[in-house]
Design an enzyme around this catalytic site. Sequence first.
Site, mmCIF file in Angstrom:
data_model
loop_
_atom_site.group_PDB
_atom_site.id
_atom_site.type_symbol
_atom_site.label_atom_id
_atom_site.label_comp_id
_atom_site.label_asym_id
_atom_site.label_seq_id
_atom_site.Cartn_x
_atom_site.Cartn_y
_atom_site.Cartn_z
ATOM 1 C CE LYS A 1 -43.598 41.403 -7.619
ATOM 2 N NZ LYS A 1 -43.344 42.827 -7.626
HETATM 3 C C1 LIG Z 1 -40.486 46.901 -4.876
HETATM 4 C C2 LIG Z 1 -39.778 46.194 -5.976
HETATM 5 N N1 LIG Z 1 -38.436 46.171 -5.977
HETATM 6 C C3 LIG Z 1 -37.747 45.537 -6.952
HETATM 7 C C4 LIG Z 1 -38.396 44.897 -7.987
HETATM 8 C C5 LIG Z 1 -37.609 44.180 -9.041
HETATM 9 O O1 LIG Z 1 -37.726 42.795 -8.865
HETATM 10 P P1 LIG Z 1 -37.627 41.791 -10.097
HETATM 11 O O2 LIG Z 1 -36.339 42.060 -10.773
HETATM 12 O O3 LIG Z 1 -37.682 40.455 -9.470
HETATM 13 O O4 LIG Z 1 -38.789 42.068 -10.973
HETATM 14 C C6 LIG Z 1 -39.789 44.892 -8.014
HETATM 15 C C7 LIG Z 1 -40.513 44.189 -9.077
HETATM 16 O O5 LIG Z 1 -40.942 43.075 -8.882
HETATM 17 C C8 LIG Z 1 -40.500 45.550 -6.991
HETATM 18 O O6 LIG Z 1 -41.839 45.584 -7.007
#
Ligand SMILES: Cc1ncc(COP(=O)(O)O)c(C=O)c1O
Length: 323
Positions: free
Chosen positions: A158
């Site tokens: 991330k």
């Molecule tokens: C690109 C992306 N995909 C998916 C998610 C969903 O991830 P999570 O459920 O861990 O927040 C996020 C958010 O963090 C994201 O930025």
Amino acid sequence: MSFGSGKIWMNGTFVDWEDAKIHVGAHVVHYGSGVFEGARCYNTPNGSACFRLDTHIRRLYDSAKIYRMAYDIGAEGFEAAVLDTIRENHYKECYIRPLLYRGYETLGVNPFSCPVDAVIMVWEWGAYLGEDSLKNGVDVQVSSWGRGAPNRFPSSAKSTANYANSQLIKMEAVVNGYAEGIALDPAGHLSEGSGQNLFLVRDGMLTTPPLASSALAGITRDCVITLANDLDIPVREEMQPRESLYISDEVFFTGTAAEITPIRSVDRITIGSGKRGPITEVIQRRFFDIIHGREPDTHGWLTYVYSSGESEKAAETEAPARG
Ligand SMILES: Cc1ncc(COP(=O)(O)O)c(C=O)c1O
């Protein structure tokens, strides 16, 4: 308190929001050399509780490892710092944004001589796509921007750099009058939204794109897979073509910010009945019941923030209950 006030944790020190500044020459400003998390703390009948905080901090440290960054308080120390930051701001319910980044030293692309610095921000943040969206769903488009190819930008990390791509997806959607965009992977399979994972339902079967389709390993995605198993709803990870969206009975987004948001149309094609579908609703209800402490936390997803005396103090700063 809201975005713009309170205290921010910076490398172990609490700093007033308006004083939490970094130099314009910091490496991260120029080269996107940061990794971050988005987590939430919810108000429950047993007190404020962070949702899957350990998993979020583990992903933060995984992202840092991929980018060869080390921050020496370790995952447990970082978790404790998040809890301290919520207590310091007396929040009952808040969004949590930890960030590790390459700070100020030199401005070559090579980041190794720059320090790894950290901040933790917390603020009140309601439904990301609007309160109404959780019930009535959102209208989205398939983006003309694709997700990064494997071995270009690691989608499991991330990284702040990945959100240049997310911004292109989101801006195009907004300019075209949609709430969000869905990106395809480099081969044209479904991937994810700008900041959400994607689920499809057809004939009672739940599917989601695999991580190999350049999707983030979403923590809400993992919750939905776990809850579907608990509820005996068949679920599998599957590469799917774009047109699967249009002929699904239900489609929904998952994410810490978006939580579980139904999608009622894609490219102006109505999905199913154009309303939140029954499988979306049952999973969404179970999810909200757990995060708000209305059902037992059988998976150990909640980390309580305050001891009982402290929670009375936190109650003085009420945040709106949701879900
Ligand atoms: C690109 C992306 N995909 C998916 C998610 C969903 O991830 P999570 O459920 O861990 O927040 C996020 C958010 O963090 C994201 O930025």
